[in-house]
Scaffold this motif. Structure first.
Motif, PDB file in Angstrom:
ATOM      1  N   ILE A 163     -62.025 -16.064 -51.132  1.00  0.00           N
ATOM      2  CA  ILE A 163     -60.908 -16.563 -50.314  1.00  0.00           C
ATOM      3  C   ILE A 163     -59.764 -17.023 -51.222  1.00  0.00           C
ATOM      4  O   ILE A 163     -58.598 -16.694 -50.990  1.00  0.00           O
ATOM      5  CB  ILE A 163     -61.389 -17.711 -49.413  1.00  0.00           C
ATOM      6  N   ALA A 164     -60.099 -17.779 -52.278  1.00  0.00           N
ATOM      7  CA  ALA A 164     -59.067 -18.244 -53.205  1.00  0.00           C
ATOM      8  C   ALA A 164     -58.379 -17.069 -53.892  1.00  0.00           C
ATOM      9  O   ALA A 164     -57.153 -17.054 -54.039  1.00  0.00           O
ATOM     10  CB  ALA A 164     -59.687 -19.178 -54.240  1.00  0.00           C
ATOM     11  N   ALA A 165     -59.157 -16.080 -54.310  1.00  0.00           N
ATOM     12  CA  ALA A 165     -58.576 -14.917 -54.994  1.00  0.00           C
ATOM     13  C   ALA A 165     -57.608 -14.168 -54.087  1.00  0.00           C
ATOM     14  O   ALA A 165     -56.550 -13.695 -54.542  1.00  0.00           O
ATOM     15  CB  ALA A 165     -59.689 -13.990 -55.468  1.00  0.00           C
ATOM     16  N   ALA A 166     -57.949 -14.061 -52.803  1.00  0.00           N
ATOM     17  CA  ALA A 166     -57.054 -13.382 -51.860  1.00  0.00           C
ATOM     18  C   ALA A 166     -55.750 -14.166 -51.714  1.00  0.00           C
ATOM     19  O   ALA A 166     -54.653 -13.589 -51.676  1.00  0.00           O
ATOM     20  CB  ALA A 166     -57.735 -13.224 -50.505  1.00  0.00           C
ATOM     21  N   GLY A 167     -55.850 -15.491 -51.638  1.00  0.00           N
ATOM     22  CA  GLY A 167     -54.643 -16.312 -51.546  1.00  0.00           C
ATOM     23  C   GLY A 167     -53.791 -16.217 -52.793  1.00  0.00           C
ATOM     24  O   GLY A 167     -52.559 -16.134 -52.726  1.00  0.00           O
ATOM     25  N   ILE A 168     -54.421 -16.219 -53.961  1.00  0.00           N
ATOM     26  CA  ILE A 168     -53.691 -16.113 -55.228  1.00  0.00           C
ATOM     27  C   ILE A 168     -52.955 -14.789 -55.318  1.00  0.00           C
ATOM     28  O   ILE A 168     -51.788 -14.732 -55.749  1.00  0.00           O
ATOM     29  CB  ILE A 168     -54.665 -16.277 -56.413  1.00  0.00           C
ATOM     30  N   ALA A 169     -53.604 -13.705 -54.905  1.00  0.00           N
ATOM     31  CA  ALA A 169     -52.956 -12.386 -54.946  1.00  0.00           C
ATOM     32  C   ALA A 169     -51.713 -12.368 -54.065  1.00  0.00           C
ATOM     33  O   ALA A 169     -50.670 -11.819 -54.456  1.00  0.00           O
ATOM     34  CB  ALA A 169     -53.943 -11.304 -54.501  1.00  0.00           C
ATOM     35  N   LEU A 170     -51.801 -12.980 -52.894  1.00  0.00           N
ATOM     36  CA  LEU A 170     -50.632 -13.044 -52.004  1.00  0.00           C
ATOM     37  C   LEU A 170     -49.519 -13.878 -52.639  1.00  0.00           C
ATOM     38  O   LEU A 170     -48.344 -13.488 -52.608  1.00  0.00           O
ATOM     39  CB  LEU A 170     -51.034 -13.654 -50.663  1.00  0.00           C
ATOM     40  N   ALA A 171     -49.878 -15.034 -53.185  1.00  0.00           N
ATOM     41  CA  ALA A 171     -48.873 -15.918 -53.775  1.00  0.00           C
ATOM     42  C   ALA A 171     -48.223 -15.286 -54.998  1.00  0.00           C
ATOM     43  O   ALA A 171     -47.002 -15.404 -55.205  1.00  0.00           O
ATOM     44  CB  ALA A 171     -49.510 -17.253 -54.146  1.00  0.00           C
ATOM     45  N   ASP A 172     -49.020 -14.620 -55.830  1.00  0.00           N
ATOM     46  CA  ASP A 172     -48.460 -13.956 -57.015  1.00  0.00           C
ATOM     47  C   ASP A 172     -47.468 -12.866 -56.625  1.00  0.00           C
ATOM     48  O   ASP A 172     -46.445 -12.657 -57.297  1.00  0.00           O
ATOM     49  CB  ASP A 172     -49.581 -13.343 -57.859  1.00  0.00           C
ATOM     50  N   ALA A 173     -47.776 -12.169 -55.548  1.00  0.00           N
ATOM     51  CA  ALA A 173     -46.927 -11.035 -55.146  1.00  0.00           C
ATOM     52  C   ALA A 173     -45.717 -11.456 -54.327  1.00  0.00           C
ATOM     53  O   ALA A 173     -44.634 -10.881 -54.479  1.00  0.00           O
ATOM     54  CB  ALA A 173     -47.764 -10.028 -54.357  1.00  0.00           C
ATOM     55  N   HIS A 174     -45.899 -12.458 -53.464  1.00  0.00           N
ATOM     56  CA  HIS A 174     -44.840 -12.757 -52.485  1.00  0.00           C
ATOM     57  C   HIS A 174     -44.432 -14.224 -52.431  1.00  0.00           C
ATOM     58  O   HIS A 174     -43.577 -14.585 -51.630  1.00  0.00           O
ATOM     59  CB  HIS A 174     -45.299 -12.324 -51.087  1.00  0.00           C
ATOM     60  N   GLY A 175     -45.020 -15.071 -53.245  1.00  0.00           N
ATOM     61  CA  GLY A 175     -44.667 -16.479 -53.224  1.00  0.00           C
ATOM     62  C   GLY A 175     -45.567 -17.287 -52.313  1.00  0.00           C
ATOM     63  O   GLY A 175     -46.289 -16.748 -51.471  1.00  0.00           O
ATOM     64  N   LEU A 176     -45.491 -18.608 -52.480  1.00  0.00           N
ATOM     65  CA  LEU A 176     -46.383 -19.496 -51.744  1.00  0.00           C
ATOM     66  C   LEU A 176     -46.226 -19.418 -50.226  1.00  0.00           C
ATOM     67  O   LEU A 176     -47.225 -19.505 -49.502  1.00  0.00           O
ATOM     68  CB  LEU A 176     -46.179 -20.933 -52.228  1.00  0.00           C
ATOM     69  N   PRO A 177     -45.004 -19.253 -49.678  1.00  0.00           N
ATOM     70  CA  PRO A 177     -44.888 -19.182 -48.210  1.00  0.00           C
ATOM     71  C   PRO A 177     -45.679 -18.035 -47.590  1.00  0.00           C
ATOM     72  O   PRO A 177     -46.011 -18.088 -46.399  1.00  0.00           O
ATOM     73  CB  PRO A 177     -43.381 -19.005 -47.984  1.00  0.00           C
ATOM     74  N   ALA A 178     -45.973 -16.997 -48.376  1.00  0.00           N
ATOM     75  CA  ALA A 178     -46.728 -15.854 -47.833  1.00  0.00           C
ATOM     76  C   ALA A 178     -48.188 -16.187 -47.603  1.00  0.00           C
ATOM     77  O   ALA A 178     -48.899 -15.439 -46.927  1.00  0.00           O
ATOM     78  CB  ALA A 178     -46.617 -14.665 -48.786  1.00  0.00           C
ATOM     79  N   VAL A 179     -48.640 -17.300 -48.163  1.00  0.00           N
ATOM     80  CA  VAL A 179     -50.060 -17.669 -48.046  1.00  0.00           C
ATOM     81  C   VAL A 179     -50.273 -18.445 -46.752  1.00  0.00           C
ATOM     82  O   VAL A 179     -49.910 -19.625 -46.646  1.00  0.00           O
ATOM     83  CB  VAL A 179     -50.518 -18.509 -49.246  1.00  0.00           C
ATOM     84  N   THR A 180     -50.825 -17.776 -45.756  1.00  0.00           N
ATOM     85  CA  THR A 180     -51.218 -18.408 -44.508  1.00  0.00           C
ATOM     86  C   THR A 180     -52.680 -18.062 -44.255  1.00  0.00           C
ATOM     87  O   THR A 180     -53.224 -17.117 -44.850  1.00  0.00           O
ATOM     88  CB  THR A 180     -50.358 -17.914 -43.333  1.00  0.00           C
ATOM     89  N   MET A 181     -53.289 -18.825 -43.375  1.00  0.00           N
ATOM     90  CA  MET A 181     -54.687 -18.530 -43.043  1.00  0.00           C
ATOM     91  C   MET A 181     -54.804 -17.117 -42.475  1.00  0.00           C
ATOM     92  O   MET A 181     -55.725 -16.370 -42.804  1.00  0.00           O
ATOM     93  CB  MET A 181     -55.206 -19.562 -42.041  1.00  0.00           C
ATOM     94  N   ARG A 182     -53.848 -16.738 -41.629  1.00  0.00           N
ATOM     95  CA  ARG A 182     -53.884 -15.398 -41.026  1.00  0.00           C
ATOM     96  C   ARG A 182     -53.725 -14.317 -42.090  1.00  0.00           C
ATOM     97  O   ARG A 182     -54.466 -13.329 -42.102  1.00  0.00           O
ATOM     98  CB  ARG A 182     -52.779 -15.284 -39.975  1.00  0.00           C
ATOM     99  N   ALA A 183     -52.762 -14.503 -43.012  1.00  0.00           N
ATOM    100  CA  ALA A 183     -52.511 -13.485 -44.036  1.00  0.00           C
ATOM    101  C   ALA A 183     -53.718 -13.315 -44.958  1.00  0.00           C
ATOM    102  O   ALA A 183     -54.072 -12.193 -45.334  1.00  0.00           O
ATOM    103  CB  ALA A 183     -51.266 -13.851 -44.846  1.00  0.00           C
TER     104      ALA A 183
END
Length: 260
Positions: A29-49
């Protein structure tokens, strides 16, 4: 949804002892969130995303994390795990703390969203505890109080964050000195040369020109000054405080003189 029994995610078991085998774990779960944040920034990290990235329904994540804040805690702790302690053990506290600071800076530069994620609070997970233990180990033989050591480490981390944020801004601007910083320098120079601010003029123009250094050497120089100032032996620090207090205390009034 039931309220978690422990406030900290780190005090709760990752999975219940009963029930079906979970489809995910905290690391995934953390790795998926990190990948989103690295690519698109912290606002892209939502529970749904994050759920979508894992190929699951949004509600399924709540079996592992209660809130988005807990998701961020997992992400922060996982990237803190990238810090290496291999360069420690030099035998000198300052060298070891600088080595830790460079590692921390590297994590910030690799994951710029971390600056925003820790701007208002700094969650303490297992990897943060490991960092703190190594920092305290570096200071073990220094003749200052435990409180002074903890305060110095906290200030060190704050300065690392501040300096790295400025470096990230410069990188995003695509130039060594952003235009706004250049504009401020031009304004201050004009003010100084007008003659009404002599101390500012001395600071800006009264020193010999310095060779421009790299971000790394600037980082080391500032942290060295901060740490050596903070970690004076307690008796020296106490003497400085006493001296200032004595200087600020008005002299005692002389007692009444006897009438002649």
């Amino acid at each position: 949804m039931t309220e978690p029994s422990a406030r900290s995610i780190w005090l709760r078991p990752e999975r219940a002892g009963r029930g079906p085998i979970p489809a995910f774990d905290r690391d995934r779960i953390a790795a998926a969130g990190i990948a989103l944040a690295d690519a698109h920034g912290l606002p892209a990290v939502t529970m749904r995303a994050v759920a979508v990235a894992l190929g699951a329904g949004p509600a399924s994540l709540y079996r592992y994390v209660a809130t988005r804040d807990e998701l961020l805690e997992l992400m922060i702790d996982q990237v803190n795990g990238e810090i290496s302690y291999a360069a420690l053990g030099s035998g000198h506290w300052l060298d070891d703390l600088l080595a830790l600071a460079r590692q921390s800076r590297g994590v910030y530069l690799a994951h710029p969203w971390l600056l925003d994620a820790t701007a208002t609070r700094t969650p303490v997970g297992p990897h943060a505890v490991t960092y703190l233990e190594h920092a305290l180990s570096a200071l073990a033989d220094l003749d200052v109080s435990p409180r002074t050591k903890l305060e110095a480490i906290a200030i060190l981390n704050a300065v690392i964050s501040t300096l790295t944020r400025a470096e990230v801004i410069q990188r995003l601007a695509g130039q060594a000195v952003p235009q706004w910083q250049q504009a401020q320098a031009e304004f201050l120079t004009q003010v100084a040369t007008a003659g009404h601010h002599p101390h500012l003029a001395t600071a800006l123009t009264g020193q010999p020109p310095e060779v421009e250094d790299s971000s790394e050497s600037f980082f080391d120089r500032i942290l060295t000054r901060v740490l050596t100032g903070l970690l004076q032996p307690d008796d020296i620090g106490a003497a400085l405080v006493r001296g200032r207090a004595e200087a600020e205390t008005p002299a005692a009034s002389p007692g009444p003189t006897a009438a002649s």
